[in-house]
Design an enzyme around this catalytic site. Structure first.
Site, PDB file in Angstrom:
ATOM      1  N   CYS A 112      35.781  30.035  29.139  1.00  0.00           N
ATOM      2  CA  CYS A 112      37.148  29.503  29.239  1.00  0.00           C
ATOM      3  C   CYS A 112      37.146  28.001  29.470  1.00  0.00           C
ATOM      4  O   CYS A 112      38.144  27.332  29.203  1.00  0.00           O
ATOM      5  CB  CYS A 112      37.903  30.201  30.366  1.00  0.00           C
ATOM      6  SG  CYS A 112      37.107  30.059  31.984  1.00  0.00           S
ATOM      7  N   HIS A 143      21.000  18.641  29.715  1.00  0.00           N
ATOM      8  CA  HIS A 143      22.364  19.182  29.763  1.00  0.00           C
ATOM      9  C   HIS A 143      22.329  20.709  29.840  1.00  0.00           C
ATOM     10  O   HIS A 143      23.060  21.314  30.631  1.00  0.00           O
ATOM     11  CB  HIS A 143      23.138  18.729  28.533  1.00  0.00           C
ATOM     12  CG  HIS A 143      24.539  19.269  28.474  1.00  0.00           C
ATOM     13  ND1 HIS A 143      25.557  18.801  29.283  1.00  0.00           N
ATOM     14  CD2 HIS A 143      25.084  20.256  27.707  1.00  0.00           C
ATOM     15  CE1 HIS A 143      26.666  19.469  29.019  1.00  0.00           C
ATOM     16  NE2 HIS A 143      26.410  20.352  28.070  1.00  0.00           N
TER      17      HIS A 143
END
Length: 451
Positions: free
Chosen positions: A50, A99
Site C-alpha cells: 500500500c 536500498h
C-alpha cells in the site's frame, strides 16, 4: 551486468499516484512475465504494497534497463510517463542493493522498523523465483536480504518500542500489570483506534475484552472479531466494576466517564486498582479521576511522550542496522565479483590437480614397494601443496574481478597459466548447469561492465 531498483513510495508520491500503480493479485503473474520478457531485463522482482511499488532488475545495460522499465510501468499500469516520472526514484548497483536491504529491514517504512515489509519482500521474491524470473544474482541477493532483516530484528530492539498511540497504550498497561492473561479490559468506543487497540490486546493475550459503544451493533461487531463481549453503554458502570484496564476512544462530546462515576465504581471494586488510558481528543475521561486513590489515569499527551521517546530509541537501533547493512553490502559485492571468475578458478584448480594426480601415479609406478598408507599420505600432502600454491592466485583473481580493467587482467591470467581451452570448456559446462534456473538471456558479464 547491473542491478536496478526503480519505484515510488509514500515519500515520493501522493496516494492518488501510488494507487494507480497498485498490482491486483490476479495480474501479478502476467505483469512479472511481461517484465521478464522485456528487452535488457535478465532477472526481476516486482514488490507492491500500500505504501510502495518497486521493480528490482538485473539488466545488461543501465541506460536501456532504465528506459525499458519505465516503459513497462507506463504501459502496464496505463499511466503516461510524464505523470509519474517526477515521483519515481532510481537506484543503481550498490545503491540498489543498499536500498533493498533497507526496505527489507524496515528502515524505509512509514513506521520505522516495522516487520510486515519483511514478509511482503519475501513473498515477492519467492513468487518471482517460482515463476523463473530470478536467477543466480537475485536468488542470492534476496535470500541475503531476508536473512539480514531477520537478524536485524532479533539482534536489535528496533521493534520493541511502541511508536503508535494505540500500541503505546498496551505497552503502558504491560508495564503496570506485567501481562494481560488474567486481566479484563474494557474498550470504550468502536472506531478505528479502538479496533487497533483491541487487535493489540488480543495479540497480547488479554483474558477478556469488553467493548462498549453508543451504537450497540458496532460494539458487537468489534467484540466478535476478537472473541470479546459487547456491552450496552447504559451498563458501562457495571463493566467498569469488572475491568482491570479501561481504554477509551469514543469521539463523544463531554466526558464519557466522570469522577463521580469512578467513585461509585471503586466502592463496588473494594478499592481494587483501576488503570485507565484516554486516547480520545477531546478527552473522554474526566482528568479529576486521577485524584482518586487506587486509580491511575493517562491521556494522549502521556502516550505521545512515550511514543517520542520510543521513536528516538528506534532511530538509535536503526543506526546499528545501518552498520549491519554496510557489512552485508561488502559481502554481496565480494560474492558478485567472484561470480564471473568461478569457471576460471575451477579451471585452474582442475589443471593443477590433474598434474598432481599424474605425479602421484608416477611415484606409485616407480616405487611399487610403497604401502597403501604411504601412498595416501603422499596424495594428501601433494594435494595440500596444490591448495597452498592456489591460494594467492585465487585471492588475487577475486580482487582483480572487482577492479577497473578486470577483463584485460583476467585475460592475461588465462594466458599466463595457458588456460584458454580448459576455461572455454568449463565456462560452457557452467552455463549449461545454470540454465536450469537462470533466465536464458542471463549472460556472464562482469558487474559494472556494459554489454
Amino acid at each position: 551486468m547491473h542491478i536496478l531498483a526503480i519505484g515510488l513510495n509514500y515519500r515520493t508520491a501522493p496516494v492518488e499516484i501510488r494507487e494507480r500503480f497498485a498490482l491486483a493479485e490476479q495480474d501479478k503473474l502476467q505483469a512479472l512475465t511481461t517484465l521478464r520478457k522485456t528487452k535488457s531485463i535478465l532477472e526481476c522482482v516486482i514488490v507492491g504494497t500500500c505504501n510502495r511499488t518497486e521493480i528490482y532488475a538485473v539488466v545488461d545495460q543501465l541506460h536501456t534497463g532504465r528506459h525499458f522499465i519505465k516503459a513497462f510501468m507506463a504501459e502496464w499500469f496505463g499511466v503516461p510517463r510524464e505523470e509519474f516520472i517526477d515521483h519515481i526514484y532510481i537506484k543503481e548497483n550498490d545503491a540498489a542493493v543498499q536500498h533493498l536491504f533497507r526496505v527489507t529491514c524496515g528502515l524505509d517504512s512509514m513506521v520505522l522498523g516495522e516487520t510486515q515489509i519483511l514478509g511482503q519482500m519475501k513473498d515477492a521474491f519467492q513468487f518471482a523465483q517460482a515463476n523463473e524470473a530470478t536467477g543466480t544474482v537475485f536468488n542470492t541477493l534476496f535470500k541475503q536480504a531476508v536473512t539480514l532483516a531477520k537478524r536485524a530484528h532479533s539482534e536489535t530492539d528496533i521493534n520493541k518500542n511502541a511508536v503508535s498511540t494505540s500500541y503505546a497504550a498496551i505497552e503502558l498497561g504491560k508495564k503496570v500489570f506485567g501481562y494481560f492473561n488474567d486481566k479484563t479490559v474494557l474498550i470504550l468506543g468502536a472506531g478505528k483506534m479502538s479496533e487497533l487497540t483491541a487487535k493489540h490486546l488480543h495479540a497480547n493475550g488479554a483474558a477478556r475484552v469488553l467493548v462498549a459503544n453508543r451504537t450497540y451493533e458496532r460494539a458487537v461487531a468489534l467484540a466478535d472479531r476478537f472473541q470479546g463481549a459487547a456491552v450496552e453503554m447504559e451498563k458501562m458502570k457495571e463493566a467498569l466494576a469488572l475491568a482491570d484496564i479501561v481504554i477509551s476512544s469514543t469521539g463523544a462530546e463531554g466526558y464519557v466517564v466522570t469522577k463521580q462515576d469512578v467513585v461509585e465504581v471503586m466502592r463496588k471494586r473494594r478499592n481494587r486498582p483501576l488503570f485507565l488510558i484516554d486516547i480520545a481528543v477531546p478527552r473522554d475521561l474526566d482528568p479529576a479521576i486521577n485524584d482518586l486513590d487506587g486509580v491511575y489515569l493517562y491521556d494522549i499527551d502521556d502516550l505521545e511522550g512515550i511514543v517520542e521517546a520510543n521513536m528516538r530509541e528506534r532511530v538509535r537501533e536503526a543506526e546499528k542496522i545501518g552498520m549491519m547493512i554496510g557489512e552485508e553490502l561488502v559481502a554481496f559485492k565480494s560474492w558478485l565479483n567472484t561470480l564471473g571468475v568461478s569457471p576460471l578458478i575451477h579451471t585452474l584448480r582442475e589443471k593443477l590437480l590433474a598434474h598432481q594426480q599424474e605425479a602421484v601415479r608416477n611415484i606409485q609406478n616407480k616405487c611399487p614397494e610403497l604401502t597403501e598408507k604411504e601412498m595416501r599420505m603422499i596424495n594428501k600432502q601433494t594435494r595440500s601443496l596444490i591448495n597452498q600454491v592456489l591460494h594467492d592466485p585465487i585471492v588475487r583473481l577475486k580482487e582483480m574481478a572487482g577492479k577497473p580493467g578486470a577483463e584485460e587482467a583476467l585475460n592475461m591470467f588465462i594466458t599466463l597459466f595457458a588456460l584458454e581451452d580448459q576455461f572455454e570448456d568449463a565456462a560452457q559446462q557452467n552455463e549449461r548447469e545454470e540454465e536450469a534456473y537462470i533466465p536464458v538471456r542471463h549472460r556472464r558479464i562482469l558487474i559494472g561492465q556494459e554489454a
